[in-house]
Design a protein around this motif. Sequence first.
Motif, PDB file in Angstrom:
ATOM      1  N   ARG A   1      44.713  -1.903   8.398  1.00  0.00           N
ATOM      2  CA  ARG A   1      43.890  -2.591   9.416  1.00  0.00           C
ATOM      3  C   ARG A   1      43.390  -1.573  10.426  1.00  0.00           C
ATOM      4  NH1 ARG A   1      48.333  -6.119   9.059  1.00  0.00           N
ATOM      5  NH2 ARG A   1      47.809  -8.157   8.187  1.00  0.00           N
ATOM      6  N   HIS A   2      42.089  -1.607  10.695  1.00  0.00           N
ATOM      7  CA  HIS A   2      41.523  -0.767  11.749  1.00  0.00           C
ATOM      8  C   HIS A   2      41.173  -1.668  12.926  1.00  0.00           C
ATOM      9  CE1 HIS A   2      41.351   2.433   8.855  1.00  0.00           C
ATOM     10  NE2 HIS A   2      40.544   1.763   8.056  1.00  0.00           N
ATOM     11  N   TYR A   3      41.626  -1.272  14.098  1.00  0.00           N
ATOM     12  CA  TYR A   3      41.379  -2.086  15.290  1.00  0.00           C
ATOM     13  C   TYR A   3      40.232  -1.519  16.103  1.00  0.00           C
ATOM     14  CZ  TYR A   3      45.849  -4.189  14.189  1.00  0.00           C
ATOM     15  OH  TYR A   3      46.860  -4.858  13.547  1.00  0.00           O
ATOM     16  N   ASP A   4      39.510  -2.380  16.830  1.00  0.00           N
ATOM     17  CA  ASP A   4      38.476  -1.865  17.733  1.00  0.00           C
ATOM     18  C   ASP A   4      39.116  -1.597  19.097  1.00  0.00           C
ATOM     19  OD1 ASP A   4      38.641  -4.315  19.023  1.00  0.00           O
ATOM     20  OD2 ASP A   4      36.986  -5.159  17.872  1.00  0.00           O
ATOM     21  N   MET A   5      38.271  -1.140  20.036  1.00  0.00           N
ATOM     22  CA  MET A   5      38.801  -0.744  21.344  1.00  0.00           C
ATOM     23  C   MET A   5      39.471  -1.910  22.072  1.00  0.00           C
ATOM     24  SD  MET A   5      37.871   2.423  21.350  1.00  0.00           S
ATOM     25  CE  MET A   5      36.661   3.569  20.721  1.00  0.00           C
TER      26      MET A   5
ATOM     27  N   MET B   1      52.933   2.570   9.215  1.00  0.00           N
ATOM     28  CA  MET B   1      52.420   3.753   9.908  1.00  0.00           C
ATOM     29  C   MET B   1      51.324   3.352  10.883  1.00  0.00           C
ATOM     30  SD  MET B   1      52.012   6.427   6.774  1.00  0.00           S
ATOM     31  CE  MET B   1      51.783   5.207   5.499  1.00  0.00           C
ATOM     32  N   ASP B   2      51.159   4.157  11.905  1.00  0.00           N
ATOM     33  CA  ASP B   2      50.065   3.944  12.855  1.00  0.00           C
ATOM     34  C   ASP B   2      49.263   5.224  12.967  1.00  0.00           C
ATOM     35  OD1 ASP B   2      50.305   1.244  14.339  1.00  0.00           O
ATOM     36  OD2 ASP B   2      52.358   1.984  14.131  1.00  0.00           O
ATOM     37  N   ILE B   3      47.940   5.082  12.985  1.00  0.00           N
ATOM     38  CA  ILE B   3      47.076   6.241  13.168  1.00  0.00           C
ATOM     39  C   ILE B   3      46.357   6.072  14.502  1.00  0.00           C
ATOM     40  CG2 ILE B   3      45.012   7.419  12.311  1.00  0.00           C
ATOM     41  CD1 ILE B   3      45.864   6.638   9.504  1.00  0.00           C
ATOM     42  N   HIS B   4      46.427   7.107  15.326  1.00  0.00           N
ATOM     43  CA  HIS B   4      45.698   7.061  16.594  1.00  0.00           C
ATOM     44  C   HIS B   4      44.625   8.123  16.543  1.00  0.00           C
ATOM     45  CE1 HIS B   4      48.663   4.289  18.219  1.00  0.00           C
ATOM     46  NE2 HIS B   4      49.569   5.034  17.604  1.00  0.00           N
ATOM     47  N   ALA B   5      43.515   7.817  15.917  1.00  0.00           N
ATOM     48  CA  ALA B   5      42.407   8.766  15.840  1.00  0.00           C
ATOM     49  C   ALA B   5      41.291   8.223  16.729  1.00  0.00           C
ATOM     50  CB  ALA B   5      41.976   8.944  14.389  1.00  0.00           C
ATOM     51  N   LEU B   6      40.117   7.992  16.139  1.00  0.00           N
ATOM     52  CA  LEU B   6      39.020   7.437  16.931  1.00  0.00           C
ATOM     53  C   LEU B   6      39.398   6.047  17.450  1.00  0.00           C
ATOM     54  CD1 LEU B   6      36.026   7.762  17.766  1.00  0.00           C
ATOM     55  CD2 LEU B   6      35.416   6.703  15.607  1.00  0.00           C
ATOM     56  N   VAL B   7      39.994   5.259  16.550  1.00  0.00           N
ATOM     57  CA  VAL B   7      40.521   3.953  16.946  1.00  0.00           C
ATOM     58  C   VAL B   7      41.953   3.873  16.410  1.00  0.00           C
ATOM     59  CG1 VAL B   7      38.311   2.751  17.024  1.00  0.00           C
ATOM     60  CG2 VAL B   7      39.528   2.883  14.856  1.00  0.00           C
ATOM     61  N   HIS B   8      42.600   2.773  16.683  1.00  0.00           N
ATOM     62  CA  HIS B   8      43.969   2.586  16.191  1.00  0.00           C
ATOM     63  C   HIS B   8      43.926   1.937  14.802  1.00  0.00           C
ATOM     64  CE1 HIS B   8      47.831  -0.037  16.468  1.00  0.00           C
ATOM     65  NE2 HIS B   8      48.054   1.049  15.762  1.00  0.00           N
ATOM     66  N   SER B   9      44.675   2.491  13.874  1.00  0.00           N
ATOM     67  CA  SER B   9      44.801   1.868  12.557  1.00  0.00           C
ATOM     68  C   SER B   9      46.277   1.626  12.281  1.00  0.00           C
ATOM     69  CB  SER B   9      44.246   2.785  11.464  1.00  0.00           C
ATOM     70  OG  SER B   9      42.911   3.105  11.731  1.00  0.00           O
ATOM     71  N   HIS B  10      46.573   0.475  11.706  1.00  0.00           N
ATOM     72  CA  HIS B  10      47.952   0.167  11.332  1.00  0.00           C
ATOM     73  C   HIS B  10      48.005  -0.006   9.816  1.00  0.00           C
ATOM     74  CE1 HIS B  10      52.027  -1.235  11.698  1.00  0.00           C
ATOM     75  NE2 HIS B  10      51.727  -2.298  10.966  1.00  0.00           N
ATOM     76  N   ILE B  11      48.954   0.701   9.207  1.00  0.00           N
ATOM     77  CA  ILE B  11      49.061   0.683   7.756  1.00  0.00           C
ATOM     78  C   ILE B  11      50.468   0.268   7.388  1.00  0.00           C
ATOM     79  CG2 ILE B  11      49.019   2.141   5.688  1.00  0.00           C
ATOM     80  CD1 ILE B  11      47.096   3.934   7.539  1.00  0.00           C
ATOM     81  N   GLU B  12      50.591  -0.712   6.499  1.00  0.00           N
ATOM     82  CA  GLU B  12      51.948  -1.061   6.067  1.00  0.00           C
ATOM     83  C   GLU B  12      51.963  -1.360   4.588  1.00  0.00           C
ATOM     84  OE1 GLU B  12      52.698  -4.229   8.849  1.00  0.00           O
ATOM     85  OE2 GLU B  12      52.032  -5.728   7.416  1.00  0.00           O
ATOM     86  N   GLU B  13      53.067  -0.957   3.971  1.00  0.00           N
ATOM     87  CA  GLU B  13      53.229  -1.280   2.564  1.00  0.00           C
ATOM     88  C   GLU B  13      53.674  -2.731   2.484  1.00  0.00           C
ATOM     89  OE1 GLU B  13      54.790   1.217  -1.290  1.00  0.00           O
ATOM     90  OE2 GLU B  13      56.157   0.980   0.382  1.00  0.00           O
TER      91      GLU B  13
END
Lengths: 140, 364
Positions: free
Chosen positions: A95-99, A73-85
């Motif tokens: 994982r939370h990514y910076d700008m 899954m990918d979250i596009h909120a304040l920053v980009h987060s990628h989540i995987e099982e």
Amino acid sequence: MPLSRGVIPIRPVTAGAPAGGALADAILAEIASALHEYLDTRQNHVIDLTGMPLSREDRQRIDAYLGQGEVSMDIHALVHSHIEETAYAGVWRVRHYDMGGGVHSERIEIIDVPEIVRASSADMAHSARRIEALRAEEGA
Amino acid sequence: MTDETIRDVLTRRGLSRRAFLQVCASVTAALALSPAEAADMTKRLETAERPTVIYLSYQECTGCLESLTRSFSPGIASLIFNDISLAYNDTLQAAAGQAAETAKDTAMKNAWGKYVLVVDGSVPLAQNGAYCAVAGRSAVSDLKRAAGGAAAVVAVGTCAAFGGLPYAAPNPTGAVPVSEIVRDRPVINISGCPPIAEVITGVILYYTTFGVPALDHLHRPMNFYGNTIHDRCYRRPFYDRGMFAKTFDDEGARQGWCLFELGCKGPITHNACPTTKWNGGTSYPIESGHPCLGCSEPGFWDKGGFYKALSTPTGHWSRTGVVSGAVAAGVAAGLSTAAVARARQGRAQKKAASADSEPKNPTS
């Protein structure tokens, strides 16, 4: 005379520090015990890799051990987060990514669904208000 | 000061709880909190009142503020620091002259008794403080007045924490650290020349949620200053095997061996560089092939030379007992320094756990 080490000095550089991958083994043990804990008590567990002095070998071993699972899954909120099982159900890599695209927080979560994925009640209430406002606007 | 929480600020900006959890993940990772503490911090940040930060600068080079504002993850660090909490900073603000002084007075008045006062730079006392004056007021009187309304004072950078470069022999301005002026409220030292941006924002948020963090004997937060550079250095295995670079261009330097003999002050320097790293986690000085200068320790410039090994006599006598004690321990054995640091961290954490059973809330 063929070119040899005697003519052109060749200095082989061995890659990596002699640290080994002991930390990866410890993390795997922690995951196993956290899975039992979750099944018994529903208490989730987080292993934060961000501040750990992991060697390259550690990282390679963690990746090899955990593999890839069925969900990502990918979250596009304040920053980009990628989540995987991972290959293990209920063991997630978050994982939370910076700008700039770098990873600024990396964790392994042991839970059915990572908390950040769930929609919060406050946000859902806000959504209801927004939809009502939209309908009122269109009805007017 | 409003009753707004950090979560409220994010909601007002149209950000979801997921964004809030991203902020929390960033902060708890930077603070190296345990999973239980991280969950606790997330819960507290939901309800914690937005902190007010007033940032004052005295004898300094603005490097600390550069470190903070040039942070490689501007999204979160600047959101927390600039947008949520910073009420006054004379370098970043557009206002000047009387308008700036009025802004400062207003910010202080609105949060009197509750704000976090961040001080950057040392305070000169010679010539009645004439070496550093702002708006006709000396740094020392300005600091005393501002500290009067602060819940806590955070001394950012080695100048504010330990006197820094202005304090270097022969200290012509009579510079002193903030802790020598402010004696009646908590002073948290965030040393480093400059400190790591994530450390500055992390400590302020920690204070907002849990109160004053566990501090070492030099009043630095144990979360970041509990270990020496040497303790967490990835080159440590070479030190343990006695494999040292002797010059900057020899085989050892190329192979990434220990830089101790090239003057590395890692064994006596407490900081988070090996784990938090710099430039968005890219590297830290030793990883780039340069010995640690020891910039987060008192008097680091007066130790006789950055490139002299710790075991080499420097011909200098340190002016503070604390520093010479630390040097002696480092010379005696790097290993024992590490052991002492870990033992001290354990003790301080226990002490903090018992003292902090009732969390401090600056807003109540």
